[in-house]
Design an enzyme around this catalytic site. Sequence first.
Site, short mmCIF file in Angstrom:
data_model
loop_
_atom_site.label_atom_id
_atom_site.label_comp_id
_atom_site.label_asym_id
_atom_site.label_seq_id
_atom_site.Cartn_x
_atom_site.Cartn_y
_atom_site.Cartn_z
N HIS A 8 0.83 -1.21 0.00
CA HIS A 8 0.00 0.00 0.00
C HIS A 8 0.86 1.26 0.00
O HIS A 8 1.91 1.33 0.63
CB HIS A 8 -0.94 0.01 1.22
CG HIS A 8 -0.21 0.08 2.53
ND1 HIS A 8 0.16 1.28 3.12
CD2 HIS A 8 0.23 -0.89 3.37
CE1 HIS A 8 0.78 1.04 4.25
NE2 HIS A 8 0.84 -0.26 4.43
N ASP A 9 0.42 2.23 -0.78
CA ASP A 9 1.04 3.56 -0.83
C ASP A 9 2.47 3.56 -1.35
O ASP A 9 3.20 4.54 -1.16
CB ASP A 9 1.00 4.24 0.55
CG ASP A 9 -0.41 4.41 1.06
OD1 ASP A 9 -1.14 5.27 0.52
OD2 ASP A 9 -0.82 3.64 1.97
#
Length: 217
Positions: A146-147
């Site tokens: 994520h991210d």
Amino acid sequence: MEHTANIPNTKRLLIWGAGDQGTVALDCALATKKYSRIDFLDIREKGHRQIPGYRIYEEAKENINTLLPSYDEVIVASGSNYLREKKIAQILAAGVPLATLIHPTAVISPSARVSKGCTILANAVINSNAYVGIGCIVNTNAVVEHDCLAEDYVNICPQVSMGGHAKIGRRSFIGIGSTILDHITVGRESIVGAGAVVIRNVPDGVTVVGVPAKRRL
């Protein structure tokens, strides 16, 4: 003999690169079931291997500006980040759509973004809010958490693990089985060696190896 898949879609795909990465791209393209015709164009600097049943154009003998527009989409299949960038620039200049090949077993979050010209291979995972730039390769079983951010023309090898919020700079190469911890940045045009564990930021243009990863002098 030219290959024509027995599927209803009529899209024609040209794979620019007829070496090892080309055959990997072929398997991925076939798995998507999007293309009725797939041909190859070799890369002059790399030559080509035998791919039975498929037409292979030789770059040195073709008018690229005429050949490329005769296909609906083109994907560049080369493990060299520099060659992918060079060939993608030619495709874009010719106004031809870049293909994006995503294997059906890959898991990509609805909030993630995968740019044009990428190849995302079997069982790769790209999690929420991650971004993968133009012309990247995310190989088999790689995890982009994520991210995360992978800038343009990055090559992420099989079984790489990127922790959340990690960043890889443009044209960097992340070796097989390596790990990049959360919030770590790998600079542009850098190399992370196979199996390395990156616990500190990596500057631009360097090679790091080992556990923990250290700069190779």
